[in-house]
Design an enzyme around this catalytic site. Structure first.
Site, PDB file in Angstrom:
ATOM      1  N   SER A 725       0.800  -1.219   0.000  1.00 58.26           N
ATOM      2  CA  SER A 725       0.000   0.000   0.000  1.00 58.26           C
ATOM      3  C   SER A 725       0.837   1.275   0.000  1.00 58.26           C
ATOM      4  O   SER A 725       0.296   2.366  -0.150  1.00 58.26           O
ATOM      5  CB  SER A 725      -0.936   0.012   1.219  1.00 58.26           C
ATOM      6  OG  SER A 725      -0.197   0.025   2.413  1.00 58.26           O
ATOM      7  N   LYS A 768      -6.402   3.195   8.865  1.00 55.92           N
ATOM      8  CA  LYS A 768      -5.427   4.146   8.318  1.00 55.92           C
ATOM      9  C   LYS A 768      -5.970   5.574   8.369  1.00 55.92           C
ATOM     10  O   LYS A 768      -5.263   6.516   8.751  1.00 55.92           O
ATOM     11  CB  LYS A 768      -5.084   3.762   6.878  1.00 55.92           C
ATOM     12  CG  LYS A 768      -4.318   2.453   6.758  1.00 55.92           C
ATOM     13  CD  LYS A 768      -4.067   2.093   5.302  1.00 55.92           C
ATOM     14  CE  LYS A 768      -3.299   0.776   5.184  1.00 55.92           C
ATOM     15  NZ  LYS A 768      -3.062   0.397   3.778  1.00 55.92           N
TER      16      LYS A 768
END
Length: 852
Positions: A725, A768
């Site tokens: 990511s 996140k």
């Protein structure tokens, strides 16, 4: 007393007989106790000692002429003996007589006008047929006496003492076990030959009855012989054991047998258990095998084969219990209430179907009686019921996956309480042996069942809430793979016949509500993960932690510290300072520890008499807890060249990280530092390759790539990092370093990058984003395919953020890099679209303005 010759009339006192008939030539003992009988005996003793003995048709105490037969026997009293309540007589029959009439003489005594009846001898006594019948009667009578157990000498004396065939027939008729009516019929037969024939028939019948009875007794004895023999041996064994001091052990065997008989076992299971019981009885208590078998039987009898708790099917009450115990966790609560709703409907519909089936069966039976059919429709109704029962009671298998401290274990207890079920928990962390799940075979010394069966024995219910804690931390060793053993336990199609190695007989786990917990779901083997319904637990936001602290954690810690509610007042600002400056976690465990520490310090001050109550604020929190120990990453102070803000996720929650890129003179190599994993290294190489291939489009001068070495570093070098990511973050930092353009400090990004510049979806988006918000980030760049995940973001968080959903790296660069225009306008979004939470922008092509 008047007497007349034969054919002439005479009178005698009457001796009524109950349930017997006296024959001529036979001596019979008789008990006389009724007033009329005693009076008749006295009358006879005063005269010629004769009486007319006649049978009663009915067994009554007060005889009258209507219940007496007409034909009887004239008897003579041989002996008398007075006893309490009457007299004992011995009378001898002399001859037949017919009562012409009865009349009462005295208070209760009856007298009879009699006429003598003589036997009619055969016309030809020497006839061979008559003699043969006489011999046959004597032979069969002797056989009957032998069958009855009469001594041979007495029997021969009795038979040989009567030569007259007619008198012998009377003797045989007296000793036959016949009803009074049949004996009376034989008495009334005057021809000797006819009476002999009737007596022979009666003897044959009696012999046939005795023979049939003996056959039946032989069969019964044959069936009971082994059992009686076993009982006799057991009694002898008990006495021997009593002498040896082993009686207590045998009492234990009988107790185990009684407990086994009460269990709801299947036929195969009962056969196996009975076999072990018999082995236990044959085994000496001093033998080691005795204890092995006994332990096995005790395990079997202590398992809940048929014991279950009744589910509480009140949805509102269950929802209230879940809400009272836990804040948030909407998805988990919804799944539990769904299960409860299905269970409620199944139970109600099952009752309705039973009533409907009963009504249909009654109607079908009525129609069958009318039409001549028999039981039409019963089979179909039974099949419908069986099909419905297949789904009733089967528990779901849930997997709670998420960071530590988010309430996975505690919510399982609340689920059990809301359903009204018992709760059992086993921890699988570090389990490395298959026997932990399935148990050891009984051939091993110290063998025990697996932890599943141990849990069922502990909870003593067939349908508990069974928590398999830390299922992702199962180990593998040379002793087997415990996760493979769990495949049968957690498969609804198989766990109805789960077989533990120790028990060796199937145990039904289909009604158990299994809940597994895990921190790292990706570490669970795919076959095992496929059998569970996954429920995600995500990190709490600061607002959620604040509510949890106020509702649950702080009151609990105050109580444990011995504080009253009014002795420590903690405001929201003080709680937030504890959350932000002293904890860094997705859950609330560390927060509870800090609140506990705070409560203990206040309790110490109150106990010492320094204060009576404390009103907590940020300053007092710092005084009591010391300097802040958590220093989370904060948004960069300025826009920088070659520094991009990424986002990462760990089981402790989400946060931001900085990716730094630097370009220097060299041979065109790539250096990656910061303890990066292979996936992150590959993302860095892909980013450099894309930058070189698209340098014109990205605004990178060609001379910036000549003889230049690129160094990408991710700070916090002591912490291992990996995952795809960070691909667009590395690419953004690299492009910024090569082009000399600064990266916006208020933008954080996440997404996987391909070699062609496409941005692929990632996981852990909610955590996140929450971590980015804590760091002060106001704009988020995420893959277009993750746009649907924005629905999981809390409303109070989303409304303060701007989301950019992108499909390629060009769009990322346009948003993330500071341009002259954006610098002048103080970073303004190009377009907005409604995502339902905050603002979302999207970009498909670099030259066009795109709406989300």
């Amino acid at each position: 007393m008047e007497r007349e010759l034969m054919g002439e009339r005479y009178s005698l006192p009457v001796l009524p007989l109950r349930d017997t008939v006296v024959y001529p030539g036979v001596a019979v003992p008789i008990s006389a106790g009724r007033p009329g009988t005693v009076e008749a005996v006295q009358e006879a003793l005063e005269g010629d000692r004769r009486l007319f003995a006649v049978a009663q048709r009915e067994n009554v105490d007060d005889p009258h002429p209507d219940i007496l037969y007409n034909i009887g026997t004239v008897v003579r009293i041989i002996q008398t003996h007075r006893v309490r309540g009457g007299m004992q007589l011995l009378v001898q029959g002399e001859g037949r007589a017919q009562a012409l009439s009865y009349f009462q003489d005295g208070e209760a005594m009856l007298q009879a006008h009699l006429m003598t009846l003589e036997r009619l001898p055969p016309p030809a006594p020497e006839d061979p047929a008559f003699q043969a019948m006489d011999g046959e009667l004597r032979e069969r009578a002797a056989e009957l006496g032998t069958r009855r157990g009469v001594p041979v000498e007495a029997l021969n004396q009795l038979i040989q003492g009567v030569d007259d065939p007619g008198a012998f027939a009377d003797l045989v008729a007296f000793y036959l076990e016949l009803p009074t009516e049949d004996k009376q019929d034989l008495l009334e037969i005057l021809p000797d030959e006819e009476r002999m024939r009737a007596a022979l028939v009666a003897v044959e019948r009696e012999l046939a009855r005795i023979e049939a009875q003996e056959d039946i007794q032989a069969k019964v004895q044959e069936e009971l012989g082994e059992r009686q023999r076993e009982m006799l041996l057991r009694e002898q064994l008990k006495q021997i054991q009593k002498e040896l001091g082993d009686e207590d052990e045998r009492n234990d065997v009988e107790e185990l047998r009684e407990r086994v008989a009460e269990l709801e076992l299947t036929e195969d299971a009962r056969t196996e258990v009975e076999r072990e019981l018999k082995r236990l009885e044959r085994t000496s208590p001093q033998s080691a095998e005795y204890q092995v078998i006994r332990t096995f039987l005790e395990w079997v009898t202590e398992l809940p084969w048929g014991d279950r708790t009744e589910d509480k099917l009140d949805l509102n009450k269950a929802a209230k219990i879940l809400d009272d115990d836990h804040y948030g966790l909407k998805d988990v609560k919804d799944r539990v209430l769904e299960f409860l709703a299905v269970r409620k409907l199944q139970t109600e519909r099952a009752l309705e179907d039973e009533e409907a089936e009963a009504a249909a069966a009654a109607e079908a039976e009525a129609e069958a009686q009318e039409d001549g059919a028999d039981g039409a429709g019963d089979e179909e109704a039974e099949d419908v019921s069986e099909d419905f029962d297949d789904g009733v009671g089967r528990g779901p298998i849930l997997l709670f996956g998420g960071p530590p401290g988010t309430g996975k274990t505690s919510i399982a207890q609340s689920i059990a309480r809301s359903l009204g079920r018992k709760y059992v928990r086993i921890s699988l962390g570090g389990a490395r042996d298959e026997a932990d799940i399935r148990g050891h075979r009984r051939t091993y010394v110290g063998a025990m069942p697996g932890r599943i069966i141990q849990g069922m024995r502990q909870v003593k219910s067939k349908n508990p809430v069974f928590l398999l804690d830390e299922v992702d931390k199962l180990g593998v060793s040379f002793q087997g793979d415990p996760s493979s053993a769990l495949l049968e336990v957690l498969d609804p199609a198989q766990n109805s016949s789960f077989t533990d190695h120790y028990l060796g007989i199937p145990f039904d786990l289909s009604e158990v509500l299994f809940i597994a917990t895990a921190n790292y779901v990706d570490r669970i083997p795919p076959p095992l993960l496929d059998r569970m319904e996954r429920v995600e637990f995500v990190g709490y936001t600061e607002n959620e932690k604040l509510e949890i602290a106020k509702r649950y954690l702080l009151p609990r810690q105050e109580k444990q510290a011995g504080l009253r509610e009014d002795e420590m007042e903690v405001g929201d600002e003080a709680l937030l300072s504890v959350i932000q400056q002293y904890t860094r976690e997705a859950g609330v465990r560390q927060l509870e520890r800090e609140l506990g520490k705070l409560s203990r310090k206040v309790a110490r001050k109150i106990a010492a008499g320094d204060v009576e109550e404390v009103e907590m604020d940020e300053e007092k929190v710092r005084d009591l807890l010391g300097r802040p120990r958590v220093h989370p990453e904060q948004m960069a102070p300025v826009d920088s060249v070659g520094v991009a803000t990424g986002m990462f996720y760990t089981p402790m929650g989400g946060d931001i990280m900085f990716v730094e890129a630097s370009v220097m003179q060299g041979k065109g190599g790539l250096v990656l530092t910061g303890q990066l994993g292979d996936v992150m290294k590959e993302s860095g190489r892909a980013a450099l390759s894309y930058a070189k291939a698209q340098h014109d489009q990205l605004g990178i001068p060609s001379e910036a790539l000549d003889d230049r070495e690129v160094h990408i570093h991710v700070p916090a070098g002591a912490v291992p990092k990996d995952g795809p990511s960070a691909g667009i973050t590395m690419a953004t930092a690299l492009v910024s370093a090569l082009s000399g353009k600064r990266v916006r400090r208020d933008v954080a990004m996440t997404g996987e990058l391909t070699l062609t510049g496409r941005v692929l979806p990632i996981g852990g988006l909610k955590e996140k984003i929450l971590g980015a918000v804590r760091s002060g980030i106001s704009e988020i760049i995420l893959p277009k395919e993750n746009e649907a995940d924005l629905e999981d973001i809390p409303e109070e968080v989303a409304e303060n953020l701007t989301f950019h959903c992108v499909e390629d790296l060009d769009s990322v660069i346009k948003i993330a890099l500071v341009t002259e225009r954006r610098r002048a306008r103080k970073t303004k979004n190009t377009s907005t679209g409604g995502s339902g939470k905050g603002r979302a922008t999207g970009t498909k092509k670099p030259e066009k303005e795109i709406r989300a």
